[in-house]
Design a protein around this motif. Structure first.
Motif, PDB file in Angstrom:
ATOM      1  N   PRO A   1     121.043  33.649 -22.301  1.00 53.45           N
ATOM      2  CA  PRO A   1     120.499  34.013 -21.045  1.00 53.45           C
ATOM      3  C   PRO A   1     119.271  33.299 -20.740  1.00 53.45           C
ATOM      4  O   PRO A   1     118.570  32.913 -21.665  1.00 53.45           O
ATOM      5  CB  PRO A   1     119.967  35.831 -21.188  1.00 53.45           C
ATOM      6  CG  PRO A   1     119.835  35.769 -22.721  1.00 53.45           C
ATOM      7  CD  PRO A   1     120.680  34.783 -23.497  1.00 53.45           C
ATOM      8  N   TRP A   2     119.138  33.006 -19.461  1.00 52.90           N
ATOM      9  CA  TRP A   2     118.039  32.208 -18.951  1.00 52.90           C
ATOM     10  C   TRP A   2     116.739  33.175 -19.034  1.00 52.90           C
ATOM     11  O   TRP A   2     116.870  34.393 -18.827  1.00 52.90           O
ATOM     12  CB  TRP A   2     118.308  31.938 -17.416  1.00 52.90           C
ATOM     13  CG  TRP A   2     119.335  30.962 -17.200  1.00 52.90           C
ATOM     14  CD1 TRP A   2     119.983  30.188 -18.139  1.00 52.90           C
ATOM     15  CD2 TRP A   2     120.254  31.155 -16.006  1.00 52.90           C
ATOM     16  NE1 TRP A   2     121.018  29.536 -17.676  1.00 52.90           N
ATOM     17  CE2 TRP A   2     121.389  29.907 -16.347  1.00 52.90           C
ATOM     18  CE3 TRP A   2     120.122  31.439 -14.748  1.00 52.90           C
ATOM     19  CZ2 TRP A   2     122.219  29.809 -15.354  1.00 52.90           C
ATOM     20  CZ3 TRP A   2     121.014  31.092 -13.819  1.00 52.90           C
ATOM     21  CH2 TRP A   2     122.025  30.299 -13.982  1.00 52.90           C
ATOM     22  N   PRO A   3     115.638  32.433 -19.185  1.00 55.34           N
ATOM     23  CA  PRO A   3     114.220  33.152 -19.363  1.00 55.34           C
ATOM     24  C   PRO A   3     113.964  33.774 -17.976  1.00 55.34           C
ATOM     25  O   PRO A   3     114.609  33.077 -16.948  1.00 55.34           O
ATOM     26  CB  PRO A   3     113.408  32.051 -19.480  1.00 55.34           C
ATOM     27  CG  PRO A   3     114.152  30.937 -20.131  1.00 55.34           C
ATOM     28  CD  PRO A   3     115.482  31.010 -19.556  1.00 55.34           C
ATOM     29  N   GLU A   4     113.327  34.769 -17.829  1.00 53.17           N
ATOM     30  CA  GLU A   4     113.066  35.373 -16.556  1.00 53.17           C
ATOM     31  C   GLU A   4     112.403  34.297 -15.391  1.00 53.17           C
ATOM     32  O   GLU A   4     111.503  33.508 -15.815  1.00 53.17           O
ATOM     33  CB  GLU A   4     112.046  36.450 -16.551  1.00 53.17           C
ATOM     34  CG  GLU A   4     112.793  37.546 -17.200  1.00 53.17           C
ATOM     35  CD  GLU A   4     111.914  38.696 -17.021  1.00 53.17           C
ATOM     36  OE1 GLU A   4     110.646  38.716 -16.712  1.00 53.17           O
ATOM     37  OE2 GLU A   4     112.304  39.824 -17.910  1.00 53.17           O
ATOM     38  N   SER A   5     112.911  34.071 -14.271  1.00 50.35           N
ATOM     39  CA  SER A   5     112.300  33.209 -13.090  1.00 50.35           C
ATOM     40  C   SER A   5     110.903  33.419 -12.912  1.00 50.35           C
ATOM     41  O   SER A   5     110.300  32.469 -12.518  1.00 50.35           O
ATOM     42  CB  SER A   5     113.101  33.395 -11.980  1.00 50.35           C
ATOM     43  OG  SER A   5     112.929  34.516 -11.515  1.00 50.35           O
ATOM     44  N   THR A   6     110.327  34.556 -12.892  1.00 51.12           N
ATOM     45  CA  THR A   6     108.846  35.095 -12.581  1.00 51.12           C
ATOM     46  C   THR A   6     107.998  34.202 -13.554  1.00 51.12           C
ATOM     47  O   THR A   6     107.187  33.675 -13.068  1.00 51.12           O
ATOM     48  CB  THR A   6     108.662  36.512 -12.801  1.00 51.12           C
ATOM     49  OG1 THR A   6     109.366  37.049 -13.979  1.00 51.12           O
ATOM     50  CG2 THR A   6     109.190  37.044 -11.652  1.00 51.12           C
ATOM     51  N   ALA A   7     108.173  34.242 -14.802  1.00 51.82           N
ATOM     52  CA  ALA A   7     107.393  33.567 -15.876  1.00 51.82           C
ATOM     53  C   ALA A   7     107.634  31.989 -15.809  1.00 51.82           C
ATOM     54  O   ALA A   7     106.810  31.231 -15.696  1.00 51.82           O
ATOM     55  CB  ALA A   7     107.682  34.072 -17.472  1.00 51.82           C
TER      56      ALA A   7
ATOM     57  N   TRP B   1     118.926  34.994  -9.865  1.00 54.95           N
ATOM     58  CA  TRP B   1     118.249  34.861 -11.103  1.00 54.95           C
ATOM     59  C   TRP B   1     116.564  34.391 -10.274  1.00 54.95           C
ATOM     60  O   TRP B   1     115.659  34.951 -10.880  1.00 54.95           O
ATOM     61  CB  TRP B   1     118.666  33.641 -11.957  1.00 54.95           C
ATOM     62  CG  TRP B   1     117.523  33.263 -12.678  1.00 54.95           C
ATOM     63  CD1 TRP B   1     117.341  33.650 -14.147  1.00 54.95           C
ATOM     64  CD2 TRP B   1     116.774  31.980 -12.518  1.00 54.95           C
ATOM     65  NE1 TRP B   1     116.353  33.188 -14.590  1.00 54.95           N
ATOM     66  CE2 TRP B   1     115.932  32.015 -13.758  1.00 54.95           C
ATOM     67  CE3 TRP B   1     116.477  31.141 -11.713  1.00 54.95           C
ATOM     68  CZ2 TRP B   1     115.306  31.135 -14.158  1.00 54.95           C
ATOM     69  CZ3 TRP B   1     115.645  30.017 -12.006  1.00 54.95           C
ATOM     70  CH2 TRP B   1     114.746  30.122 -13.011  1.00 54.95           C
TER      71      TRP B   1
ATOM     72  N   PRO C   1     113.576  37.385  -7.928  1.00 53.81           N
ATOM     73  CA  PRO C   1     112.426  38.159  -8.470  1.00 53.81           C
ATOM     74  C   PRO C   1     111.125  37.106  -8.570  1.00 53.81           C
ATOM     75  O   PRO C   1     109.987  37.479  -8.221  1.00 53.81           O
ATOM     76  CB  PRO C   1     112.660  38.350 -10.070  1.00 53.81           C
ATOM     77  CG  PRO C   1     114.238  38.567  -9.968  1.00 53.81           C
ATOM     78  CD  PRO C   1     114.602  37.327  -9.148  1.00 53.81           C
ATOM     79  N   ALA C   2     111.242  35.588  -8.701  1.00 51.54           N
ATOM     80  CA  ALA C   2     110.129  34.967  -8.654  1.00 51.54           C
ATOM     81  C   ALA C   2     109.730  34.725  -7.172  1.00 51.54           C
ATOM     82  O   ALA C   2     108.546  34.880  -6.831  1.00 51.54           O
ATOM     83  CB  ALA C   2     110.636  33.500  -9.062  1.00 51.54           C
TER      84      ALA C   2
ATOM     85  N   LYS D   1     107.625  38.024  -6.559  1.00 51.89           N
ATOM     86  CA  LYS D   1     106.555  38.074  -7.061  1.00 51.89           C
ATOM     87  C   LYS D   1     105.484  36.853  -6.617  1.00 51.89           C
ATOM     88  O   LYS D   1     104.274  37.523  -6.461  1.00 51.89           O
ATOM     89  CB  LYS D   1     106.847  37.870  -8.702  1.00 51.89           C
ATOM     90  CG  LYS D   1     105.490  37.711  -9.461  1.00 51.89           C
ATOM     91  CD  LYS D   1     105.723  38.355 -11.034  1.00 51.89           C
ATOM     92  CE  LYS D   1     103.956  38.541 -11.389  1.00 51.89           C
ATOM     93  NZ  LYS D   1     103.888  38.264 -12.763  1.00 51.89           N
TER      94      LYS D   1
END
Ligand code: SF4
Length: 375
Positions: free
Chosen positions: A2-8, A170, A173-174, A177
């Motif tokens: 899975p892709w890492p979280e877009s926020t980080a 995906w 969320p970025a 935030k």
């Protein structure tokens, strides 16, 4: 995996964009709040479809001086709008902008993303860019630059556009935030400057987590998509002058040059193929003829070898269907595309060249529609 979280993953983009963003006349300085002029964003987004920032800036400034707000644009005539867009190309954008301005002027700005998508000329990308940049709605806008950055960052194989449906949720969320306008513009800016087709990874804020860089695969991610071969056409572009008037083709409603006036044109192949009725030749015993070196006019899916020609005759003939005789003084106010504007500029100059063919009578006959009748 899975892709890492877009926020980080996209967090470093925030500071980088704050420090490195280019000044643009439509770009607001405070990206935490609603844009003070959504109309300016709409104009810029339509102009930026297919056209580079550096080319758009002077057009944008002139446009905003002529049509400073929605009502000014909504109240303008089609001809005035096309004239203001002249030289920017892809004139369908001008018509969409004009139609959107009329709609918003009457109904107000759309209250949600779905309604924004209903405006003329706003596909998923432009509507999302408007939503995030003008209204701070968290709608991910994926243009070519954003797709390239995300493809490399996530190490996507194949055409990233095919993964748009997965990338949008995906990315959302970025935007929520870090701010929709900031992340949307940051991605586009990174793709336009550092993460260009040949990337500048050593200055990139995302280098530490970039999958394509880790795999040493930035040259093949994303893959270069081969374009269709453009259609080739050879033509004479013909300015016919008579009694202080010019014969022009009226603007088409659809197609590449919709909304623009054009000179009559004759495909070179037609000169070989068609014969002309004898009676069509009779009235033109006195013809002055000038020609200039030709050029290649390039469109996205078409290449035209254009040979410019000026024919001056004594008397006007009945304008063929779709054409009109326009007084010389009125021609300058009409909107032309680049190809037709170029012939207009040539006509003003003294330069002329001796001509090796074509037969001017055949040219006039073809423009009049006499072709194919037996001599
Ligand atoms: S590290 Fe290089 S390839 Fe990766 S996002 Fe940055 S510029 Fe693009």
């Amino acid at each position: 995996m899975p892709w890492p979280e877009s926020t980080a993953l996209l967090a470093p983009l925030v500071l980088w964009f704050e420090e490195h963003r280019r000044a643009m006349p439509w770009r607001h300085t405070d990206l935490s709040i609603l844009h003070p002029d959504p109309y300016a964003v709409l104009v810029s987004e339509l102009m930026l479809q297919q056209t580079q920032v550096a080319t758009v800036i002077p057009y944008f400034q002139r446009w905003m001086a002529e049509f400073p707000n929605l009502s000014a644009l909504a109240g303008a005539s089609d001809d005035v709008v096309h004239k203001a867009w002249e030289g920017l190309g892809y004139y369908r954008r001008a018509r969409h902008l004009h139609a959107s301005a009329k709609h918003i002027d009457q109904q107000g700005w759309p209250a949600d993303f779905e309604s924004l998508m209903q405006l003329p000329g706003l596909g998923p990308y432009t509507a999302a860019a408007m939503a995030s940049i003008a209204f701070q709605w968290p709608e991910p806008a994926l243009d070519g630059n954003a797709f390239r950055v995300l493809a490399r960052l996530l190490g996507l194989e194949g055409d990233p556009k095919l993964q748009a449906k997965t990338l949008r949720p995906w990315l959302r969320p970025a935007l929520e935030k870090h701010g929709p306008s900031r992340i949307t513009q940051g991605l586009m800016e990174l793709g336009a400057t550092l993460c260009a087709p040949t990337p500048n990874c050593w200055r990139c804020p995302l280098a530490d987590t970039c999958e394509a860089l880790r795999l040493n695969a930035t040259n093949r991610i994303p893959p270069v998509i081969q374009r269709r071969r453009p259609k080739e056409t050879e033509m004479w572009l013909v300015a016919i002058e008579a009694e202080g008037h010019w014969l022009l083709r009226e603007p088409a409603e659809k197609g590449l040059l919709a909304g623009l006036w054009t000179w009559p044109r004759v495909e070179t192949a037609a000169l070989v193929r068609e014969t002309i009725a004898a009676e069509s030749a009779l009235p033109y015993t006195s013809i002055t003829l000038r020609a200039w070196p030709g050029w290649t006019q390039i469109y996205t899916h078409r290449r035209e070898s254009v040979s410019p020609l000026h024919l001056k005759i004594m008397k006007r003939f009945e304008a063929p269907e779709g054409c009109r005789w326009i007084a010389g003084t009125a021609v300058d106010a009409l909107a032309f595309g680049k190809r037709d504007r170029r012939l207009m500029e040539l006509l003003k100059g003294p330069g002329s060249a001796p001509l090796q063919g074509p037969d001017p009578l055949q040219i006039i006959g073809l423009i009049r529609g006499d072709a194919g009748r037996a001599r």
